[in-house]
Each structure stands twice: as C-alpha cells, then as structure tokens.
Enzyme design. Structure first.
Site, PDB file in Angstrom:
ATOM      1  NE  ARG A   1      50.282  46.331  61.375  1.00 28.96           N
ATOM      2  CZ  ARG A   1      51.123  45.503  62.008  1.00 28.96           C
ATOM      3  NH1 ARG A   1      51.210  44.242  61.655  1.00 28.96           N
ATOM      4  NH2 ARG A   1      51.874  45.958  62.992  1.00 28.96           N
TER       5      ARG A   1
ATOM      6  CE1 TYR B   1      39.673  49.038  37.776  1.00 25.46           C
ATOM      7  CE2 TYR B   1      41.193  48.262  39.450  1.00 25.46           C
ATOM      8  CZ  TYR B   1      40.397  49.253  38.920  1.00 25.46           C
ATOM      9  OH  TYR B   1      40.330  50.465  39.542  1.00 25.46           O
TER      10      TYR B   1
HETATM   11  N1  PLP Z   1      38.644  44.382  40.192  1.00 21.98           N
HETATM   12  C1  PLP Z   1      37.655  44.906  39.443  1.00 21.98           C
HETATM   13  C2  PLP Z   1      36.968  44.042  38.439  1.00 21.98           C
HETATM   14  C3  PLP Z   1      37.299  46.244  39.593  1.00 21.98           C
HETATM   15  O1  PLP Z   1      36.319  46.747  38.832  1.00 21.98           O
HETATM   16  C4  PLP Z   1      37.996  47.042  40.538  1.00 21.98           C
HETATM   17  C5  PLP Z   1      37.678  48.471  40.717  1.00 21.98           C
HETATM   18  O2  PLP Z   1      37.082  49.107  39.897  1.00 21.98           O
HETATM   19  C6  PLP Z   1      39.009  46.455  41.285  1.00 21.98           C
HETATM   20  C7  PLP Z   1      39.302  45.121  41.098  1.00 21.98           C
HETATM   21  C8  PLP Z   1      39.801  47.250  42.276  1.00 21.98           C
HETATM   22  O3  PLP Z   1      39.058  47.438  43.432  1.00 21.98           O
HETATM   23  P1  PLP Z   1      39.268  48.674  44.439  1.00 21.98           P
HETATM   24  O4  PLP Z   1      38.887  49.900  43.700  1.00 21.98           O
HETATM   25  O5  PLP Z   1      38.371  48.306  45.579  1.00 21.98           O
HETATM   26  O6  PLP Z   1      40.707  48.680  44.826  1.00 21.98           O
END
Ligand code: PLP
Length: 373
Positions: free
Chosen positions: A47, A99
C-alpha cells in the site's frame, strides 16, 4: 526525447535477475528486512509502495514533464485525493462540464464536510473570475470538456489563480500528456483516469496525479498511503504497457476523429458537431496553443431530439454502444440518459470515442445509422 521515445524508455525496465526486457509483476504485499532491520530493497509494504507502482509513477511524471507522479486505483480515486487536500469551509470553482461522477463525488461525499462548489463554463474567463470567492482554494478544469468538448484557456485561468494563490487542477484524461501538458501551462495538479487512453485497451481501471511542487507531493503521498486507494501491481503493469504505444495510438485516434468530425458536419441529419479540430469550433484558436492535436473524442447532435439520437444508436453496427473511452474499439453513447436528472447535456447528443479502426468503415457505419433517422 520525443514522445514516442519517451513513452517506451520511461516504461522500460530490465529485470536484473533473469534479464527479462519487460518488468516482472511484483505481487508480494510485503518486503523482507535485512538482519539489521534495514529495507535494502527499498520497499516495505505494497500500500505504501510497490515496484510496479513506482515504475508507473516514474513514467507518469516523465510523460507530463512533472517531478512527482502518483498512481491510484481509479480516476475518481485520484480526484478524491485532490479534494482531500481541502479543509472544511473551502470553496472550489469547477468546470460545469466536469465529469459528472466527479460532480456527484464533490457534492455527495465532500458537501457534508462543508466543501462548496460553484460550477462555471470555463470557456468564459469572465465567468471564472466572477465565481472566485475569498475562500476559493481550488480551481478545477477539464479541457476539452465532457461531452461538449468546450475548451478552457488554461494559461489564462492559471494566471488568474496564481494572482490569488489558488491551487489549480486539470483533468487531462481526454487530452493525454502526448497532446497536452498542463504543468507547462501553469497548472499545479494534473489528473488522469488511466482507465482511458493511457491503459488504452479497455481492460484496466486506474487514476493518476502529477505535480511539480515538493510540499504538495509530500501531502499527496501521505493521502495516497493513508486512504489506500492504490492500484494493484498487475494494474500498474497493464497501464505501463499501454503507455508504450500511447503516442502512436493518439496520432491515429486524432486523425480518425478529424475525418469523422468533418464527415458529420456535412450530414443533413446532424445539426451540430463538437470537435476542437474543426475551425468553426469556438475554442479552435485557443486549443491550437495548448493541444498538439485535437484528440480522439467528439460529440454530435442529430435532428429528432432524444428519439433521433436513440434511433442512430440502435442502428450502429461497428461502433459499440458503451460508456468510457480511449480503447482501440470505437464507442458511442447517448450521454444524457446516463448522466441523470441534473445533466446539462442536450437530449439529442451522441458522444463518440473514436477508435483505431479504418475511418472508411467507421464513416460507412455512421452513414447507414444516420440514413433513416
Ligand atoms: N475523468 C474523466 C474525464 C472521465 O471520463 C472519467 C471516467 O469516465 C473519470 C475522470 C473517472 O475515471 P475512472 O472511471 O477511472 O474512475
């Protein structure tokens, strides 16, 4: 080094025992001490650190031109670590096209800890400036945005933040370090979902942070160890392997996306195409100063509203109807229904992750799917 060389060299390790030219996967969770108690192997417990994670973190930092890389179990775990830098009462100015799951994270998990967020359209610099409050501690960017491909003037936002000693972060998942290096544009924290282009094969979940500042790095290392959202050795190995071909894949993703975007602009069933490689895109000129190529993601809006988009989706044969992005296979998604009630995404929008198939085949598939919609 050029990106093609760097991607291969930064992930290259020769195993000192067997002389294998790819690194072994170190599954051991713990590492032996010497008789005098020292840890001459340099590792104590997985970890805290692990050979495969160390190799990946080195490569992530090298690709972004940064000093310190951190690998996480997912992109959202990496964003969580950034939010954990904040304290109760702190305020975030975030991209309104951020996102959507990251929005849920900030509101549902960090909201109860008195962390407030104001969302703004960051393609509008005046709006960013107006949203800053005396207690703003973080400005969080995403450029291009998901799924409207809006472009933020990254240099302008970081300049604004630096005048006020506000930390800046940018989700660079869609651009990748091959196309855009936010640290060189003044950003403090670069974040990736390595699940996407860096992994590159839709078979591994991961996240990353890259920073230059030593004090910030010390804090993030502590958060990473104490919260434990670390990737497995095998996942680190897979992302490192994906990185080797990242520059080559990005070139093809971009070339294919450009052709598909141009085709869609000519189609009578399509009323809007969102791709920063089109000179008509409002962020075209700014993006040319910060991205080497406009990326492999695009979205478009069709006539007929929700039903029009659903009809196209039902007819594609070569595109796979799935969420996510960055793999070899082209994906298409009707974004609004998956984003939930508070979504600001138009009903008639389809998001495409352009893969590595031949564009003639991809365009033919879109043409037939659009033909009677
Ligand atoms: N940021 C963006 C622009 C994404 O498209 C995504 C997932 O679709 C994420 C962050 C989150 O990533 P993860 O699904 O690996 O947690």
């Amino acid at each position: 080094m050029k990106p093609e060389t760097l991607a291969i060299r930064a992930t290259h390790y020769t195993d000192q025992n067997a002389r294998a030219v790819t690194p072994p996967i170190s599954l051991s969770t713990t590492f032996e001490r010497d008789p005098d108690g020292t840890l001459s192997g340099g590792f104590i417990y997985t970890r805290t650190d692990n050979p495969n994670r160390q190799q990946l973190e080195y490569a992530l930092a090298a690709l972004e031109g940064g000093q310190h890389g951190f690998a996480f179990a997912s992109g959202i775990a990496a964003i969580t670590a950034v939010a954990q830098l904040l304290h109760a009462g702190d305020h975030i100015v975030a991209e309104d096209g951020m996102y959507n799951v990251a929005k849920f994270l900030l509101e549902e998990i960090f909201g109860p800890f008195q962390i407030q967020v104001t969302y703004v359209d960051m393609s509008d610099l005046a709006a960013v400036k107006a949203a800053i409050q005396p207690d703003t501690r973080l400005i969080w960017m995403e450029s291009p945005t998901n799924p409207l491909l809006k472009i933020t003037d990254i240099r302008a936002v970081t300049a604004l933040a630096k005048q006020r000693s506000i930390l800046t972060g940018l989700d660079n998942t869609w651009a990748t370090p091959v196309l855009q290096q936010p640290l060189s544009l003044g950003v403090d924290i670069v974040q990736h979902s390595t699940t996407k282009y860096l992994g590159g094969h839709s078979d591994v979940l991961g996240g990353a942070l890259i920073v230059n500042d030593d004090a910030l790095a010390t804090r993030l290392r502590r958060i990473q160890t104490l919260t434990g959202a670390v990737p497995s050795p095998f996942d680190c190995w897979l992302v490192s392997r994906g990185i080797k071909t990242l520059p080559l894949r990005m070139r093809e993703h971009c070339a294919n996306a450009q052709k598909i975007a141009e085709f869609l602009t000519t189609h009578p069933q399509v009323h809007s195409v969102h791709y920063p490689g089109l000179p008509t895109h409002p962020g075209y000129a700014t993006n040319q100063t910060q991205m080497r190529l406009p990326g492999g993601m695009l979205s478009f809006q069709v006539y007929g509203g929700h039903a029009g988009a659903a009809s196209v989706l039902s007819k594609v044969q070569l595109f796979t109807r799935a969420t996510s992005l960055g793999g070899a296979e082209s994906l298409i998604e009707h974004r609004r229904p998956v984003e939930g009630a508070n979504s600001i995404t138009p009903e008639d929008l389809l998001r495409v992750s352009v893969g590595l198939e031949h564009t003639d085949d991809l365009i033919a598939d879109l043409a037939q799917a659009l033909s009677f919609s």
